[in-house]
Scaffold this motif. Structure first.
Motif, PDB file in Angstrom:
ATOM      1  N   CYS A   1      45.818  36.962  50.182  1.00 33.24           N
ATOM      2  CA  CYS A   1      45.225  38.110  49.503  1.00 33.24           C
ATOM      3  C   CYS A   1      44.929  39.200  50.522  1.00 33.24           C
ATOM      4  O   CYS A   1      44.355  38.916  51.581  1.00 33.24           O
ATOM      5  CB  CYS A   1      43.940  37.686  48.802  1.00 33.24           C
ATOM      6  N   SER A   2      45.332  40.409  50.201  1.00 34.38           N
ATOM      7  CA  SER A   2      45.001  41.585  51.012  1.00 34.38           C
ATOM      8  C   SER A   2      44.124  42.483  50.160  1.00 34.38           C
ATOM      9  O   SER A   2      44.456  42.776  49.008  1.00 34.38           O
ATOM     10  CB  SER A   2      46.274  42.332  51.409  1.00 34.38           C
ATOM     11  N   ILE A   3      42.990  42.901  50.741  1.00 34.01           N
ATOM     12  CA  ILE A   3      42.064  43.749  49.982  1.00 34.01           C
ATOM     13  C   ILE A   3      41.877  45.076  50.715  1.00 34.01           C
ATOM     14  O   ILE A   3      41.780  45.130  51.934  1.00 34.01           O
ATOM     15  CB  ILE A   3      40.721  43.037  49.709  1.00 34.01           C
ATOM     16  N   ALA A   4      41.843  46.139  49.938  1.00 34.45           N
ATOM     17  CA  ALA A   4      41.742  47.490  50.473  1.00 34.45           C
ATOM     18  C   ALA A   4      40.400  47.704  51.171  1.00 34.45           C
ATOM     19  O   ALA A   4      39.411  47.017  50.881  1.00 34.45           O
ATOM     20  CB  ALA A   4      41.908  48.502  49.334  1.00 34.45           C
ATOM     21  N   ALA A   5      40.375  48.655  52.065  1.00 37.07           N
ATOM     22  CA  ALA A   5      39.131  49.042  52.730  1.00 37.07           C
ATOM     23  C   ALA A   5      38.098  49.398  51.670  1.00 37.07           C
ATOM     24  O   ALA A   5      38.402  50.095  50.700  1.00 37.07           O
ATOM     25  CB  ALA A   5      39.392  50.237  53.644  1.00 37.07           C
ATOM     26  N   GLY A   6      36.885  48.870  51.821  1.00 30.52           N
ATOM     27  CA  GLY A   6      35.801  49.160  50.892  1.00 30.52           C
ATOM     28  C   GLY A   6      35.896  48.497  49.529  1.00 30.52           C
ATOM     29  O   GLY A   6      35.052  48.726  48.672  1.00 30.52           O
ATOM     30  N   TRP A   7      36.900  47.639  49.324  1.00 32.76           N
ATOM     31  CA  TRP A   7      37.072  46.969  48.021  1.00 32.76           C
ATOM     32  C   TRP A   7      35.803  46.196  47.685  1.00 32.76           C
ATOM     33  O   TRP A   7      35.303  45.411  48.483  1.00 32.76           O
ATOM     34  CB  TRP A   7      38.284  46.051  48.096  1.00 32.76           C
ATOM     35  N   THR A   8      35.261  46.424  46.485  1.00 35.60           N
ATOM     36  CA  THR A   8      33.968  45.824  46.125  1.00 35.60           C
ATOM     37  C   THR A   8      34.077  44.427  45.532  1.00 35.60           C
ATOM     38  O   THR A   8      33.073  43.731  45.412  1.00 35.60           O
ATOM     39  CB  THR A   8      33.205  46.727  45.143  1.00 35.60           C
ATOM     40  N   GLY A   9      35.268  44.005  45.144  1.00 31.45           N
ATOM     41  CA  GLY A   9      35.475  42.635  44.685  1.00 31.45           C
ATOM     42  C   GLY A   9      34.973  42.358  43.282  1.00 31.45           C
ATOM     43  O   GLY A   9      34.452  43.229  42.604  1.00 31.45           O
ATOM     44  N   PRO A  10      35.145  41.117  42.865  1.00 34.49           N
ATOM     45  CA  PRO A  10      34.704  40.724  41.523  1.00 34.49           C
ATOM     46  C   PRO A  10      33.192  40.533  41.491  1.00 34.49           C
ATOM     47  O   PRO A  10      32.559  40.353  42.528  1.00 34.49           O
ATOM     48  CB  PRO A  10      35.412  39.381  41.311  1.00 34.49           C
ATOM     49  N   PRO A  11      32.601  40.565  40.299  1.00 34.04           N
ATOM     50  CA  PRO A  11      31.178  40.216  40.207  1.00 34.04           C
ATOM     51  C   PRO A  11      30.997  38.732  40.536  1.00 34.04           C
ATOM     52  O   PRO A  11      31.951  37.951  40.484  1.00 34.04           O
ATOM     53  CB  PRO A  11      30.833  40.508  38.746  1.00 34.04           C
ATOM     54  N   GLN A  12      29.763  38.370  40.869  1.00 32.95           N
ATOM     55  CA  GLN A  12      29.508  36.951  41.146  1.00 32.95           C
ATOM     56  C   GLN A  12      29.881  36.124  39.931  1.00 32.95           C
ATOM     57  O   GLN A  12      29.677  36.527  38.790  1.00 32.95           O
ATOM     58  CB  GLN A  12      28.039  36.721  41.507  1.00 32.95           C
ATOM     59  N   HIS A  13      30.397  34.941  40.225  1.00 32.68           N
ATOM     60  CA  HIS A  13      30.847  34.042  39.162  1.00 32.68           C
ATOM     61  C   HIS A  13      30.751  32.603  39.639  1.00 32.68           C
ATOM     62  O   HIS A  13      30.586  32.337  40.829  1.00 32.68           O
ATOM     63  CB  HIS A  13      32.277  34.385  38.739  1.00 32.68           C
ATOM     64  N   ILE A  14      30.856  31.683  38.688  1.00 29.33           N
ATOM     65  CA  ILE A  14      30.796  30.246  38.967  1.00 29.33           C
ATOM     66  C   ILE A  14      32.026  29.597  38.344  1.00 29.33           C
ATOM     67  O   ILE A  14      32.349  29.852  37.189  1.00 29.33           O
ATOM     68  CB  ILE A  14      29.532  29.608  38.349  1.00 29.33           C
ATOM     69  N   HIS A  15      32.694  28.775  39.137  1.00 28.87           N
ATOM     70  CA  HIS A  15      33.822  27.994  38.628  1.00 28.87           C
ATOM     71  C   HIS A  15      33.308  26.606  38.255  1.00 28.87           C
ATOM     72  O   HIS A  15      32.561  25.989  39.011  1.00 28.87           O
ATOM     73  CB  HIS A  15      34.918  27.852  39.692  1.00 28.87           C
ATOM     74  N   ARG A  16      33.710  26.128  37.105  1.00 26.72           N
ATOM     75  CA  ARG A  16      33.265  24.819  36.629  1.00 26.72           C
ATOM     76  C   ARG A  16      34.312  23.717  36.810  1.00 26.72           C
ATOM     77  O   ARG A  16      33.992  22.547  36.642  1.00 26.72           O
ATOM     78  CB  ARG A  16      32.864  24.901  35.148  1.00 26.72           C
ATOM     79  N   GLN A  17      35.558  24.094  37.153  1.00 31.17           N
ATOM     80  CA  GLN A  17      36.599  23.070  37.258  1.00 31.17           C
ATOM     81  C   GLN A  17      37.471  23.185  38.505  1.00 31.17           C
ATOM     82  O   GLN A  17      38.476  22.492  38.600  1.00 31.17           O
ATOM     83  CB  GLN A  17      37.498  23.101  36.013  1.00 31.17           C
ATOM     84  N   HIS A  18      37.121  24.061  39.433  1.00 27.80           N
ATOM     85  CA  HIS A  18      37.918  24.109  40.660  1.00 27.80           C
ATOM     86  C   HIS A  18      37.094  24.628  41.831  1.00 27.80           C
ATOM     87  O   HIS A  18      36.114  25.340  41.659  1.00 27.80           O
ATOM     88  CB  HIS A  18      39.198  24.945  40.470  1.00 27.80           C
ATOM     89  N   ASP A  19      37.511  24.216  43.016  1.00 31.11           N
ATOM     90  CA  ASP A  19      36.929  24.663  44.272  1.00 31.11           C
ATOM     91  C   ASP A  19      37.813  25.761  44.851  1.00 31.11           C
ATOM     92  O   ASP A  19      39.032  25.769  44.625  1.00 31.11           O
ATOM     93  CB  ASP A  19      36.874  23.517  45.298  1.00 31.11           C
ATOM     94  N   GLU A  20      37.210  26.647  45.634  1.00 29.45           N
ATOM     95  CA  GLU A  20      37.958  27.671  46.359  1.00 29.45           C
ATOM     96  C   GLU A  20      37.542  27.641  47.824  1.00 29.45           C
ATOM     97  O   GLU A  20      36.373  27.405  48.128  1.00 29.45           O
ATOM     98  CB  GLU A  20      37.649  29.082  45.831  1.00 29.45           C
ATOM     99  N   SER A  21      38.506  27.901  48.694  1.00 31.42           N
ATOM    100  CA  SER A  21      38.216  28.100  50.115  1.00 31.42           C
ATOM    101  C   SER A  21      38.948  29.349  50.566  1.00 31.42           C
ATOM    102  O   SER A  21      40.047  29.645  50.083  1.00 31.42           O
ATOM    103  CB  SER A  21      38.670  26.905  50.952  1.00 31.42           C
TER     104      SER A  21
END
Length: 151
Positions: A38-58
């Motif tokens: 994933c490449s994110i633009a300068a100053g990109w604010t991202g998604p709102p906080q969230h919770i995953h119930r069926q998968h992990d992310e690293s």
């Protein structure tokens, strides 16, 4: 023995200032995990906080500095950092620098959540250029993900 190699091309898409490239779609490991760059633009604010119930992310940070938020806590992750968001832990991420892009590898376990990225990329923005929050929430729900708002 059978191994899988990601070719230079690969499936790609853009979502609101973020570019995704699938490196591993889970097919080589029966869907147990997937990897996207994933490449994110300068100053990109991202998604709102969230919770995953069926998968992990690293997230393994390649370039730039990524700000992770969990509840009311913030963490700045420079290149070489590994940040993990287990099932049930609220999180969000953003580019901490307003002048420099950032990039990272994101693993999802199991790989099913790659479908969320694909589907959100297919949503059409409204006249204001933004995605319809109701459509995004419905999509999150289909992938066992829910918004999180700290008290």
């Amino acid at each position: 023995m059978s191994v899988s190699v990601c070719r230079a091309g690969g499936e790609r898409w853009s979502v609101a200032g973020a570019e995704f490239r699938v490196l591993a779609d889970g097919s080589a490991v029966e869907g147990r995990w997937g990897v996207v760059q994933c490449s994110i633009a300068a100053g990109w604010t991202g998604p709102p906080q969230h919770i995953h119930r069926q998968h992990d992310e690293s997230f393994f940070i390649l370039t730039g500095t990524v700000r992770f938020t969990s509840g009311r806590e913030e963490l700045l992750a420079p290149p070489g950092s590994l940040v993990t968001a287990p099932i049930g832990v609220p999180h969000s991420f953003a580019n901490a620098d307003s002048r420099t892009p950032a990039s990272f590898l994101c693993t999802v376990t199991p790989e099913r959540y790659l479908g969320y990225f694909r589907e959100v990329a297919a949503l059409l923005p409204g006249p204001d250029g933004q995605l319809d929050p109701a459509e995004v929430l419905a999509l999150m729900s289909r992938y066992a993900t829910e918004p999180y708002r700290p008290d």
